[in-house]
Design an enzyme around this catalytic site. Structure first.
Site, PDB file in Angstrom:
ATOM      1  CB  THR A   1       3.298   2.616  -5.549  1.00 58.83           C
ATOM      2  OG1 THR A   1       2.808   2.626  -6.237  1.00 58.83           O
ATOM      3  CG2 THR A   1       2.598   0.463  -5.288  1.00 58.83           C
TER       4      THR A   1
ATOM      5  CE  LYS B   1      -0.892   1.648  -9.258  1.00 57.88           C
ATOM      6  NZ  LYS B   1       0.238   0.032  -8.875  1.00 57.88           N
TER       7      LYS B   1
ATOM      8  CG  HIS C   1       1.460  -3.321  -7.653  1.00 56.08           C
ATOM      9  ND1 HIS C   1       1.889  -2.766  -7.536  1.00 56.08           N
ATOM     10  CD2 HIS C   1       2.589  -3.797  -9.078  1.00 56.08           C
ATOM     11  CE1 HIS C   1       4.024  -2.448  -7.888  1.00 56.08           C
ATOM     12  NE2 HIS C   1       3.447  -2.716  -9.009  1.00 56.08           N
TER      13      HIS C   1
ATOM     14  CB  SER D   1       5.996   3.741 -13.900  1.00 53.82           C
ATOM     15  OG  SER D   1       6.834   3.007 -12.642  1.00 53.82           O
TER      16      SER D   1
ATOM     17  CE1 TYR E   1       6.569   1.168  -6.713  1.00 52.43           C
ATOM     18  CE2 TYR E   1       7.810   0.962  -8.554  1.00 52.43           C
ATOM     19  CZ  TYR E   1       6.823   0.589  -8.221  1.00 52.43           C
ATOM     20  OH  TYR E   1       6.013  -0.431  -8.966  1.00 52.43           O
TER      21      TYR E   1
HETATM   22  C1  LIG Z   1       4.908  -4.304 -16.788  1.00 54.54           C
HETATM   23  C2  LIG Z   1       4.178  -3.555 -15.864  1.00 54.54           C
HETATM   24  C3  LIG Z   1       4.504  -2.771 -15.099  1.00 54.54           C
HETATM   25  C4  LIG Z   1       4.473  -1.884 -13.654  1.00 54.54           C
HETATM   26  N1  LIG Z   1       4.635  -1.205 -13.023  1.00 54.54           N
HETATM   27  C5  LIG Z   1       4.790  -0.478 -12.252  1.00 54.54           C
HETATM   28  C6  LIG Z   1       5.235   0.393 -11.840  1.00 54.54           C
HETATM   29  O1  LIG Z   1       6.252   1.197 -12.095  1.00 54.54           O
HETATM   30  N2  LIG Z   1       4.526   1.241 -10.284  1.00 54.54           N
HETATM   31  C7  LIG Z   1       3.219   0.964  -9.664  1.00 54.54           C
HETATM   32  O2  LIG Z   1       2.959   1.472  -9.110  1.00 54.54           O
HETATM   33  N3  LIG Z   1       2.619  -0.099 -10.814  1.00 54.54           N
HETATM   34  C8  LIG Z   1       2.858  -0.626 -11.459  1.00 54.54           C
HETATM   35  N4  LIG Z   1       2.409  -1.668 -12.010  1.00 54.54           N
HETATM   36  C9  LIG Z   1       1.038  -2.245 -11.181  1.00 54.54           C
HETATM   37  C10 LIG Z   1      -0.134  -0.922 -12.975  1.00 54.54           C
HETATM   38  O3  LIG Z   1      -0.366   0.023 -11.759  1.00 54.54           O
HETATM   39  C11 LIG Z   1      -1.597  -1.999 -11.852  1.00 54.54           C
HETATM   40  O4  LIG Z   1      -1.830  -1.513 -10.481  1.00 54.54           O
HETATM   41  C12 LIG Z   1      -2.181  -3.161 -12.748  1.00 54.54           C
HETATM   42  O5  LIG Z   1      -1.140  -3.110 -13.816  1.00 54.54           O
HETATM   43  C13 LIG Z   1      -3.465  -3.024 -13.038  1.00 54.54           C
HETATM   44  O6  LIG Z   1      -3.926  -4.159 -13.533  1.00 54.54           O
HETATM   45  P1  LIG Z   1      -3.744  -4.736 -15.204  1.00 54.54           P
HETATM   46  O7  LIG Z   1      -2.503  -4.760 -15.894  1.00 54.54           O
HETATM   47  O8  LIG Z   1      -4.843  -6.083 -15.012  1.00 54.54           O
HETATM   48  O9  LIG Z   1      -4.921  -4.031 -15.977  1.00 54.54           O
HETATM   49  C14 LIG Z   1       3.181  -2.440 -13.146  1.00 54.54           C
HETATM   50  C15 LIG Z   1       2.041  -3.767 -13.881  1.00 54.54           C
HETATM   51  C16 LIG Z   1       2.624  -4.106 -15.780  1.00 54.54           C
HETATM   52  C17 LIG Z   1       1.641  -4.550 -16.027  1.00 54.54           C
END
Ligand SMILES: Cc1cc2nc3c(=O)[nH]c(=O)nc-3n(C[C@H](O)[C@H](O)[C@H](O)COP(=O)(O)O)c2cc1C
Length: 363
Positions: A156, A230, A254, A108, A131
């Site tokens: 994203t 994404k 997300h 990320s 981002y």
């Molecule tokens: C704590 C946390 C932080 C996240 N930070 C980002 C991020 O910085 N960039 C991003 O594109 N997605 C982020 N996501 C989303 C994840 O990439 C992903 O789409 C999502 O967690 C998938 O679902 P799941 O948690 O049910 O496996 C984050 C998810 C979590 C749980």
């Protein structure tokens, strides 16, 4: 003696015990009523498997390729900010675990370690997740990612405004003060503009320097690396991705953390696959917790899936070893499901192996 966790839900329960409440909430939360987060799981459960028997399933192989890179199982680590909230080794531990399991990690923009530190620690291919918070910042990040050996850029797009996670608002969540945003060490003016990632809870107006479809051209001109988008949820946007020459599409909501009340990620997969018609690779994340979920997503057209929250559970329970165990549990479950389905390779996982609600059953 306490048994090791035997599935991802065991990891989830142990992580909950191990983490302070506000950190647990930050990781688990979805936006508003968390309906989409719950729907991601419900919809996966509703896809029934159609096993096939009297097939020799010795020599099962879970490997596949993503943008030409071989990975040992079709499960990758989703981009997620702030791995140090779950373990001091943060993204370094995650990258080592991904390398050990032979898979790919998406790093990320909001990582606690810098992309250069993570690249030095990693044992496998990495994708840099971007981002866009200003043209100058994106340009700097993309150039650094290319320099540091990342294999693709993943933009994203589903955060045009900051995400409404009400648990974080109630907890007055702020990034743990002992952690940093590693990609911006010492760059105070840039840090001030990074709001609205998964980190901030405040309601701010939409960003002042946004990226729009015509400007994907500009982003592509910065680098020769492949581009993944994404956060795509509709066939319409998937078609636009293809028209703009995108190499990969990550069907994702997300984890329900940005906009509530949308379809689950698995429900959006068929219309995205239909719109893309093989012109880009398609991946999916949101609710993947079992090897059977991997089969469900691949049968509906995903090339590979990603996990988000479970990587934090692995980190919280046992750092690098925990994340590695999470991936290995999914690999074992995937092998077992493939065995039941009579397929020995990932390419053999096709639409006929699943049944959507109403197609065959009536429950
Ligand atoms: C704590 C946390 C932080 C996240 N930070 C980002 C991020 O910085 N960039 C991003 O594109 N997605 C982020 N996501 C989303 C994840 O990439 C992903 O789409 C999502 O967690 C998938 O679902 P799941 O948690 O049910 O496996 C984050 C998810 C979590 C749980």
């Amino acid at each position: 003696m306490r048994l090791d966790p035997i599935n991802l839900f065991d990891f989830e329960a142990r992580a909950k015990q191990a983490l302070p409440g506000h950190i647990w909430d930050f990781i688990e939360a979805g936006a508003f009523d968390e309906i989409t987060t719950a729907r991601n799981r419900r919809a996966l459960d509703a896809v029934a498997l159609r096993p096939r028997y009297l097939v020799d399933v010795r020599g099962l192989d879970t490997s596949t390729t993503v943008l030409g890179h071989k990975i040992s199982l079709p499960v990758m680590l989703a981009p997620a900010g702030g791995h140090q909230s779950a373990h001091p080794d943060g993204e370094l531990a995650t990258a080592r675990a991904a390398g050990k399991a032979g898979t790919m990690m998406f790093l990320s923009t909001s990582s606690n370690y810098s992309m250069e530190e993570v690249s030095a620690a990693a044992g496998g291919p990495l994708v840099f997740q971007l981002y866009h918070r200003g043209h100058d910042i994106s340009e700097m990040l993309v150039h650094r990612a290319e320099e540091a050996g990342y294999t693709a850029i993943c933009l994203t797009v589903d955060t045009p405004v900051p995400g409404p996670k009400e648990r974080d608002i109630r907890n007055r969540y702020v990034r743990p003060p002992e952690t940093q945003l590693g990609n911006f060490y010492g760059q105070k003016s840039v840090l001030d503009r990074m709001s609205g990632t998964d980190e901030t809870t405040d309601w701010n107006p939409p960003y002042t320097d946004p990226l729009t479809w015509p400007e994907l051209e500009w982003l592509r001109s910065l680098t020769s690396l492949p581009l993944i988008i994404k956060g795509i949820r509709t066939g319409e946007d998937a078609r636009l991705c293809v028209e703009h020459g995108v190499d990969g599409i990550l069907a994702s909501n997300h984890g329900g953390r940005q906009m509530d009340g949308t379809l689950s990620a698995i429900e959006t997969l068929p219309e995205i696959v239909e719109a893309v018609r093989g012109r880009a690779e398609i991946y999916m994340d949101g609710g993947i917790r079992r090897g059977a979920d991997v089969v469900r997503a691949l049968a509906l057209g995903a090339k590979a899936v990603l996990i988000g929250r479970p990587l934090f559970w692995g980190l919280a329970v046992d750092g690098e070893r925990g994340v590695h165990q999470v991936l290995e549990l999914l690999r074992k479950e995937l092998e077992r499901t493939m065995g039941y389905c009579g397929v020995t390779s990932v390419d053999g996982i096709t639409r006929g192996l699943v049944s959507l609600p109403g197609e065959h059953g009536w429950v």
